[in-house]
Enzyme design. Sequence first.
Site, mmCIF file in Angstrom:
data_model
loop_
_atom_site.group_PDB
_atom_site.id
_atom_site.type_symbol
_atom_site.label_atom_id
_atom_site.label_comp_id
_atom_site.label_asym_id
_atom_site.label_seq_id
_atom_site.Cartn_x
_atom_site.Cartn_y
_atom_site.Cartn_z
ATOM 1 N N ASN A 1 0.850 -1.198 0.000
ATOM 2 C CA ASN A 1 0.000 0.000 0.000
ATOM 3 C C ASN A 1 0.885 1.247 0.000
ATOM 4 O O ASN A 1 1.484 1.583 1.026
ATOM 5 C CB ASN A 1 -0.897 -0.002 1.244
ATOM 6 C CG ASN A 1 -1.740 1.264 1.342
ATOM 7 O OD1 ASN A 1 -1.693 2.118 0.450
ATOM 8 N ND2 ASN A 1 -2.500 1.389 2.414
ATOM 9 N N GLY B 1 2.479 0.662 8.122
ATOM 10 C CA GLY B 1 1.387 1.633 8.236
ATOM 11 C C GLY B 1 1.489 2.393 9.533
ATOM 12 O O GLY B 1 2.535 2.363 10.188
ATOM 13 N N SER B 2 0.382 3.057 9.924
ATOM 14 C CA SER B 2 0.447 3.726 11.224
ATOM 15 C C SER B 2 0.007 2.775 12.335
ATOM 16 O O SER B 2 0.528 2.823 13.435
ATOM 17 C CB SER B 2 -0.358 5.015 11.233
ATOM 18 O OG SER B 2 -1.595 4.837 10.608
ATOM 19 N N GLY B 3 -0.940 1.877 12.035
ATOM 20 C CA GLY B 3 -1.296 0.854 13.022
ATOM 21 C C GLY B 3 -0.781 -0.483 12.514
ATOM 22 O O GLY B 3 -1.231 -0.952 11.480
ATOM 23 N N GLY C 1 -0.320 -1.128 6.869
ATOM 24 C CA GLY C 1 -0.796 -1.193 8.253
ATOM 25 C C GLY C 1 -1.852 -2.287 8.338
ATOM 26 O O GLY C 1 -1.877 -3.198 7.498
ATOM 27 N N ASP C 2 -2.738 -2.168 9.339
ATOM 28 C CA ASP C 2 -3.740 -3.214 9.530
ATOM 29 C C ASP C 2 -4.880 -3.143 8.512
ATOM 30 O O ASP C 2 -5.721 -4.036 8.460
ATOM 31 C CB ASP C 2 -4.300 -3.142 10.962
ATOM 32 C CG ASP C 2 -3.237 -3.527 11.984
ATOM 33 O OD1 ASP C 2 -2.553 -4.532 11.766
ATOM 34 O OD2 ASP C 2 -3.074 -2.795 12.986
ATOM 35 N N GLU D 1 -8.645 -6.071 4.475
ATOM 36 C CA GLU D 1 -9.176 -6.215 3.111
ATOM 37 C C GLU D 1 -8.912 -7.619 2.572
ATOM 38 O O GLU D 1 -9.749 -8.185 1.869
ATOM 39 C CB GLU D 1 -8.539 -5.187 2.175
ATOM 40 C CG GLU D 1 -9.036 -3.785 2.400
ATOM 41 C CD GLU D 1 -8.756 -2.879 1.201
ATOM 42 O OE1 GLU D 1 -8.324 -3.396 0.147
ATOM 43 O OE2 GLU D 1 -8.982 -1.672 1.329
HETATM 44 N N1 ATP Z 1 -3.379 2.990 -3.503
HETATM 45 C C1 ATP Z 1 -4.190 3.337 -2.521
HETATM 46 N N2 ATP Z 1 -4.726 4.573 -2.461
HETATM 47 C C2 ATP Z 1 -5.514 4.940 -1.432
HETATM 48 N N3 ATP Z 1 -5.840 4.138 -0.397
HETATM 49 C C3 ATP Z 1 -5.342 2.906 -0.415
HETATM 50 C C4 ATP Z 1 -4.495 2.433 -1.461
HETATM 51 N N4 ATP Z 1 -4.136 1.154 -1.189
HETATM 52 C C5 ATP Z 1 -4.752 0.852 -0.036
HETATM 53 N N5 ATP Z 1 -5.478 1.880 0.446
HETATM 54 C C6 ATP Z 1 -6.247 1.990 1.685
HETATM 55 O O1 ATP Z 1 -5.438 2.563 2.703
HETATM 56 C C7 ATP Z 1 -6.024 2.260 3.969
HETATM 57 C C8 ATP Z 1 -4.981 2.273 5.078
HETATM 58 O O2 ATP Z 1 -4.108 1.260 4.885
HETATM 59 P P1 ATP Z 1 -2.986 0.759 5.893
HETATM 60 O O3 ATP Z 1 -3.611 -0.002 6.960
HETATM 61 O O4 ATP Z 1 -1.986 0.139 5.053
HETATM 62 O O5 ATP Z 1 -2.340 2.062 6.498
HETATM 63 P P2 ATP Z 1 -2.348 2.683 7.938
HETATM 64 O O6 ATP Z 1 -1.647 3.973 7.822
HETATM 65 O O7 ATP Z 1 -1.852 1.769 8.981
HETATM 66 O O8 ATP Z 1 -3.823 2.745 8.220
HETATM 67 P P3 ATP Z 1 -4.772 3.896 8.546
HETATM 68 O O9 ATP Z 1 -4.644 4.862 7.409
HETATM 69 O O10 ATP Z 1 -6.092 3.128 8.547
HETATM 70 O O11 ATP Z 1 -4.351 4.408 9.865
HETATM 71 C C9 ATP Z 1 -6.745 0.936 3.762
HETATM 72 O O12 ATP Z 1 -8.086 1.104 4.130
HETATM 73 C C10 ATP Z 1 -6.650 0.669 2.260
HETATM 74 O O13 ATP Z 1 -7.896 0.323 1.719
#
Ligand code: ATP
Length: 411
Positions: A49, A139-141, A107-108, A113
């Site tokens: 991601n 990710g952040s979590g 992240g989580d 998904e």
């Molecule tokens: N290319 C993309 N563009 C935008 N959003 C995306 C993309 N790929 C994944 N995502 C979304 O990004 C969200 C966050 O993902 P991830 O858990 O990896 O990051 P995080 O920083 O830990 O989480 P959060 O943003 O929920 O705190 C997920 O809901 C996912 O659907």
Amino acid sequence: MSKSHVTVGYIHYPIDLEQKSKADTWAEKLLQLSYGEAKPKKKLKVLINPFGGKGMAPTYYSRYAEPILAAAGCDLDVQTTTHRGHATDIAEKLDINAYDAVVACSGDGLPYEIFNGLAKKPNAREALAKVAVGMIPSGSGNGMAMNLYGSPSVSLAALAIVKGKRMPLDLASITQGDTRTLSFLSQSFGIVAECDLGTDNIRWMGPHRFTYGFLVRLMGKTVWPCDVAVKVEVGDKQAIKDHYRAEVHKEPRLLTDTEVEELPEGLPPLRYGTVNDEIPDDWERLPGETMGNFYAGNMAWMSSDANFFPAALPNDGLLDLVTIDGTIPRLKSLSMLLAVEDGSIFDIPEAHFRKVSAYRLVPKQTEGYISIDGERVPFAPIQVEVHKGLGTVLSVSGKAYEAKGPPGTQT
Ligand SMILES: Nc1ncnc2c1ncn2[C@@H]1O[C@H](COP(=O)(O)OP(=O)(O)OP(=O)(O)O)[C@@H](O)[C@H]1O
């Protein structure tokens, strides 16, 4: 190798040709000892991601994870997600016989998904049993990596995946309106959901945004009224500790290939119906008028510094539920925040812990946050029930989380 980082190293010993067979035997033995029951040279679908956390996932992967996975001879099929929901689509269409695991470099959000994508397949149960899910924390979590690999380190997660053992993981069905989704990590309502989802404006703070959000909220509104009914399975802290001690060392039985192939189509049926059905008579009603924190966890660590559910077990078929009244003194709430990191919150009398197999939560206000695995869902009633060992993950131990159990249970 250090406690937080590992890199690939190469050692060369010149040997005579006649020693080769001995050297091969030695190398084979070493690999056997090193992998144990884990499958070497796994076939991995890696999903990156690019927007998770601070957007560092592609860099972290290529710099710290990929060299380890490649050196271990893993077969890598790497794809970058291009939009929200993309990982669900990929998992839904995945050839489940072509991969041992799907690894989320994220992240989580992506593991959530992936489980839900596998759940959409006609042979959902077979897919969830066959394809393990893993995480390279970026990710952040990064709760999943903390629980399964004991560290938020990218390189240590890669090594843990290389040597990872398959482990069945409980998954919970969430019904809301007419939808049914799966949750692998947590569900929250009240202050935690607010801090998780209502702090997007301060994302730049990284992991500190949760603590900051908590403190700000503590100064303002602290109650979130709701109706709660729960199917309690283990109702008090001493009994939970006894349950933890009895279960934590048990090796879970993985289904054989034949058993997996014979699993019935679709997801398991819902034992208690959906959120639109009557609440069963034997569920306990909990006081909800002054709810401050309603938080159900399937894993111990909710982030790299919060062992919120120290008694959580991967496949006991139960969620750990904590409820905290929102009218307790603010200083008490603060002391709880500090007691979250090492799991000592478990012994604080104002934090009520139960192990449950199902529950219904009905918010009484019209607006607010409900979080499922860190993702926002509509602010509407939810019903949740656990399916024992429905999913599969790659883990270090193959039987438990990398977390200290509740206070007093360490052996
Ligand atoms: N290319 C993309 N563009 C935008 N959003 C995306 C993309 N790929 C994944 N995502 C979304 O990004 C969200 C966050 O993902 P991830 O858990 O990896 O990051 P995080 O920083 O830990 O989480 P959060 O943003 O929920 O705190 C997920 O809901 C996912 O659907």
